[in-house]
Design a protein around this motif. Structure first.
Motif, PDB file in Angstrom:
ATOM      1  N   ALA A  82       4.837  18.847  77.439  1.00  0.00           N
ATOM      2  CA  ALA A  82       4.913  17.700  78.348  1.00  0.00           C
ATOM      3  C   ALA A  82       6.213  17.703  79.143  1.00  0.00           C
ATOM      4  CB  ALA A  82       4.790  16.394  77.558  1.00  0.00           C
ATOM      5  N   MET A  83       7.261  18.283  78.555  1.00  0.00           N
ATOM      6  CA  MET A  83       8.560  18.359  79.231  1.00  0.00           C
ATOM      7  C   MET A  83       8.687  19.586  80.141  1.00  0.00           C
ATOM      8  SD  MET A  83      10.057  15.602  78.498  1.00  0.00           S
ATOM      9  CE  MET A  83      11.540  16.048  79.399  1.00  0.00           C
ATOM     10  N   GLY A  84       7.656  20.432  80.153  1.00  0.00           N
ATOM     11  CA  GLY A  84       7.663  21.596  81.049  1.00  0.00           C
ATOM     12  C   GLY A  84       8.288  22.843  80.473  1.00  0.00           C
ATOM     13  N   ALA A  85       8.612  22.846  79.176  1.00  0.00           N
ATOM     14  CA  ALA A  85       9.204  24.036  78.553  1.00  0.00           C
ATOM     15  C   ALA A  85       8.130  25.095  78.316  1.00  0.00           C
ATOM     16  CB  ALA A  85       9.883  23.665  77.244  1.00  0.00           C
ATOM     17  N   LYS A  86       8.548  26.357  78.309  1.00  0.00           N
ATOM     18  CA  LYS A  86       7.606  27.471  78.125  1.00  0.00           C
ATOM     19  C   LYS A  86       7.775  28.151  76.768  1.00  0.00           C
ATOM     20  CE  LYS A  86       5.963  27.262  82.376  1.00  0.00           C
ATOM     21  NZ  LYS A  86       4.765  26.440  82.551  1.00  0.00           N
ATOM     22  N   VAL A  87       8.938  27.991  76.145  1.00  0.00           N
ATOM     23  CA  VAL A  87       9.179  28.647  74.861  1.00  0.00           C
ATOM     24  C   VAL A  87       9.480  27.617  73.773  1.00  0.00           C
ATOM     25  CG1 VAL A  87      10.078  30.723  76.007  1.00  0.00           C
ATOM     26  CG2 VAL A  87      11.681  29.009  75.150  1.00  0.00           C
ATOM     27  N   ILE A  88       9.202  28.027  72.534  1.00  0.00           N
ATOM     28  CA  ILE A  88       9.471  27.181  71.376  1.00  0.00           C
ATOM     29  C   ILE A  88      10.296  28.010  70.398  1.00  0.00           C
ATOM     30  CG2 ILE A  88       8.459  25.705  69.590  1.00  0.00           C
ATOM     31  CD1 ILE A  88       5.768  26.063  71.339  1.00  0.00           C
ATOM     32  N   GLY A  89      11.554  27.674  70.277  1.00  0.00           N
ATOM     33  CA  GLY A  89      12.467  28.414  69.410  1.00  0.00           C
ATOM     34  C   GLY A  89      12.373  27.920  67.969  1.00  0.00           C
ATOM     35  N   CYS A  90      11.959  28.801  67.074  1.00  0.00           N
ATOM     36  CA  CYS A  90      11.743  28.427  65.679  1.00  0.00           C
ATOM     37  C   CYS A  90      12.716  29.172  64.764  1.00  0.00           C
ATOM     38  CB  CYS A  90      10.321  28.767  65.256  1.00  0.00           C
ATOM     39  SG  CYS A  90       9.042  28.027  66.287  1.00  0.00           S
TER      40      CYS A  90
ATOM     41  N   HIS B  93      14.152  34.333  75.135  1.00  0.00           N
ATOM     42  CA  HIS B  93      15.097  33.217  75.208  1.00  0.00           C
ATOM     43  C   HIS B  93      16.430  33.745  74.672  1.00  0.00           C
ATOM     44  CE1 HIS B  93      15.520  28.955  76.037  1.00  0.00           C
ATOM     45  NE2 HIS B  93      16.112  28.726  74.887  1.00  0.00           N
ATOM     46  N   VAL B  94      17.520  33.354  75.310  1.00  0.00           N
ATOM     47  CA  VAL B  94      18.834  33.882  74.928  1.00  0.00           C
ATOM     48  C   VAL B  94      19.824  32.751  74.703  1.00  0.00           C
ATOM     49  CG1 VAL B  94      20.797  35.307  75.680  1.00  0.00           C
ATOM     50  CG2 VAL B  94      18.454  36.047  76.190  1.00  0.00           C
ATOM     51  N   HIS B  95      20.514  32.792  73.567  1.00  0.00           N
ATOM     52  CA  HIS B  95      21.615  31.872  73.302  1.00  0.00           C
ATOM     53  C   HIS B  95      22.932  32.616  73.490  1.00  0.00           C
ATOM     54  CE1 HIS B  95      19.464  28.596  70.687  1.00  0.00           C
ATOM     55  NE2 HIS B  95      19.141  28.549  71.965  1.00  0.00           N
ATOM     56  N   LEU B  96      23.773  32.080  74.337  1.00  0.00           N
ATOM     57  CA  LEU B  96      25.095  32.672  74.591  1.00  0.00           C
ATOM     58  C   LEU B  96      26.136  31.876  73.824  1.00  0.00           C
ATOM     59  CD1 LEU B  96      24.848  33.032  78.483  1.00  0.00           C
ATOM     60  CD2 LEU B  96      24.370  34.807  76.799  1.00  0.00           C
ATOM     61  N   LYS B  97      26.680  32.492  72.784  1.00  0.00           N
ATOM     62  CA  LYS B  97      27.807  31.859  72.119  1.00  0.00           C
ATOM     63  C   LYS B  97      28.807  32.922  71.750  1.00  0.00           C
ATOM     64  CE  LYS B  97      25.802  29.617  68.532  1.00  0.00           C
ATOM     65  NZ  LYS B  97      24.389  29.927  68.256  1.00  0.00           N
ATOM     66  N   ASP B  98      30.070  32.541  71.786  1.00  0.00           N
ATOM     67  CA  ASP B  98      31.168  33.443  71.478  1.00  0.00           C
ATOM     68  C   ASP B  98      31.677  33.135  70.071  1.00  0.00           C
ATOM     69  OD1 ASP B  98      33.043  35.456  71.947  1.00  0.00           O
ATOM     70  OD2 ASP B  98      33.560  34.697  73.943  1.00  0.00           O
TER      71      ASP B  98
ATOM     72  N   GLY C 180      13.881  34.279  82.269  1.00  0.00           N
ATOM     73  CA  GLY C 180      13.912  33.174  81.319  1.00  0.00           C
ATOM     74  C   GLY C 180      15.247  32.459  81.346  1.00  0.00           C
ATOM     75  N   TRP C 181      15.472  31.702  80.294  1.00  0.00           N
ATOM     76  CA  TRP C 181      16.692  30.909  80.199  1.00  0.00           C
ATOM     77  C   TRP C 181      17.767  31.632  79.402  1.00  0.00           C
ATOM     78  CZ3 TRP C 181      17.548  26.297  82.647  1.00  0.00           C
ATOM     79  CH2 TRP C 181      16.429  25.652  83.196  1.00  0.00           C
ATOM     80  N   MET C 182      18.998  31.448  79.842  1.00  0.00           N
ATOM     81  CA  MET C 182      20.169  31.781  79.027  1.00  0.00           C
ATOM     82  C   MET C 182      20.859  30.448  78.742  1.00  0.00           C
ATOM     83  SD  MET C 182      21.777  35.374  80.435  1.00  0.00           S
ATOM     84  CE  MET C 182      22.578  34.634  81.849  1.00  0.00           C
ATOM     85  N   VAL C 183      21.091  30.193  77.461  1.00  0.00           N
ATOM     86  CA  VAL C 183      21.586  28.885  77.042  1.00  0.00           C
ATOM     87  C   VAL C 183      22.959  29.015  76.373  1.00  0.00           C
ATOM     88  CG1 VAL C 183      21.052  26.804  75.713  1.00  0.00           C
ATOM     89  CG2 VAL C 183      19.180  28.233  76.570  1.00  0.00           C
ATOM     90  N   VAL C 184      23.949  28.346  76.940  1.00  0.00           N
ATOM     91  CA  VAL C 184      25.250  28.267  76.273  1.00  0.00           C
ATOM     92  C   VAL C 184      25.065  27.330  75.082  1.00  0.00           C
ATOM     93  CG1 VAL C 184      27.644  27.485  76.462  1.00  0.00           C
ATOM     94  CG2 VAL C 184      26.566  28.707  78.377  1.00  0.00           C
TER      95      VAL C 184
END
Length: 298
Positions: A98-106, A212-217, A266-270
């Motif tokens: 409903a929010m328009g997201a395409k991926v579900i991170g589990c 889907h990518v999470h960017l963390k240092d 796709g998305w890259m997420v900080v």
């Protein structure tokens, strides 16, 4: 990187930590999403302070030019809680759809110690063959359910869980079908292996199945303390294990290069959980955005 293919988001965990609600309890939902937009991000994951009614949440995000790209979901297949997990997954999926997201991170949370006081390096769970079978079977089923909504499921490898190391990621990916994807998290692989090389090897190996990518240092000196003093995952977070890209030891240039060459879409997420009292969330969001602009060209 191609701006038409790659979008940038930031997770609310830098403002308010869902695992430790005392961290950032003063930061409101409205402040969080306003500062995300002001820092130059166009997407967000979902935090505990976010309204869960799309009719309420959507307008508050749209006015700021922010889109929901994913939200954490805990699975418990290895524990044998398949029916409950699938039932909760369907509700979660419907909200994200409903929010328009395409991926579900589990994240497979059976036996996880990430939220406990146990030492993260010494007491991480190890799955039995049967637990692996149950997990893979469960994820294959989730992928089929998500496909009916035009969505994709990805596994978030995570410290303190049964799927943390490159060998465990290998086993998961081998046991699951090609429509089960990987949520690639730079910080968690680097933290687990203390190695830029291992971090890049996982990325290179699974590029076609990363959605889907999470960017963390990471701060090496904090990880060393976590190892030596046998600290928990959350103790490490409070001390500053993680930070935003460009502020720790990870070199993100080869990460962006590999994703770009593979035509990642796709998305890259900080996503860099810190204590907001020690690391001002807006300041660090701006720092991350500047670094990504300079390093990835987006």
């Amino acid at each position: 990187m191609n701006k038409d293919y790659v979008k940038l988001a930031i997770a609310p965990i830098g403002w308010t930590n869902d695992d430790m609600p005392e961290l950032g309890k003063e930061n409101t939902f409205q402040q969080t999403v306003s500062e995300m937009a002001l820092a130059g991000f166009s997407g967000s994951e979902v935090g505990s302070k976010y309204p869960r009614d799309p009719a309420v949440l959507k307008p508050m995000l749209e006015i700021r030019g922010i889109q929901i790209c994913n939200a954490w979901f805990s699975t418990f297949f290895a524990n044998g809680e398949k029916a409950k997990t699938i039932d909760e997954f369907v509700n979660h999926m419907n909200f994200l759809h409903a929010m328009g997201a395409k991926v579900i991170g589990c994240s497979e949370q059976s036996k996880s110690i990430q939220g406990t006081s146990l030492p993260v390096f010494d007491r991480k769970p190890i799955f039995s063959d049967e637990e692996w079978r149950l997990t893979a079977e469960g994820y294959n089923e989730l992928a089929q359910i998500a496909a009916q909504k035009g969505m994709q499921v990805c596994l978030h490898h995570h410290m303190g869980t049964g799927i943390q190391t490159p060998a465990e990621i290998d086993r998961f990916m081998a046991l699951t079908n090609d429509d089960v994807y990987l949520l690639y998290d730079t910080g968690h692989i680097y933290y687990s292996e203390n190695s830029q090389q291992a971090m890049l090897a996982v990325l290179e190996k699974y590029l076609p199945r990363i959605n889907h990518v999470h960017l963390k240092d990471v701060r090496d000196e904090v990880v060393a303390t976590v190892r030596q003093q046998k600290l928990s995952f959350l103790d490490g977070v409070k001390r500053g294990t993680f930070t935003v890209p460009g502020d720790g030891v990870i070199d993100f240039k080869p990460v962006f290069k590999l994703l770009d060459e593979a035509g990642y879409r796709g998305w890259m997420v900080v996503e860099a959980e810190q204590d907001p009292a020690l690391a001002n969330p807006f300041e660090y969001a701006v720092k991350a955005r500047k670094y990504i602009r300079e390093t990835a060209g987006i």
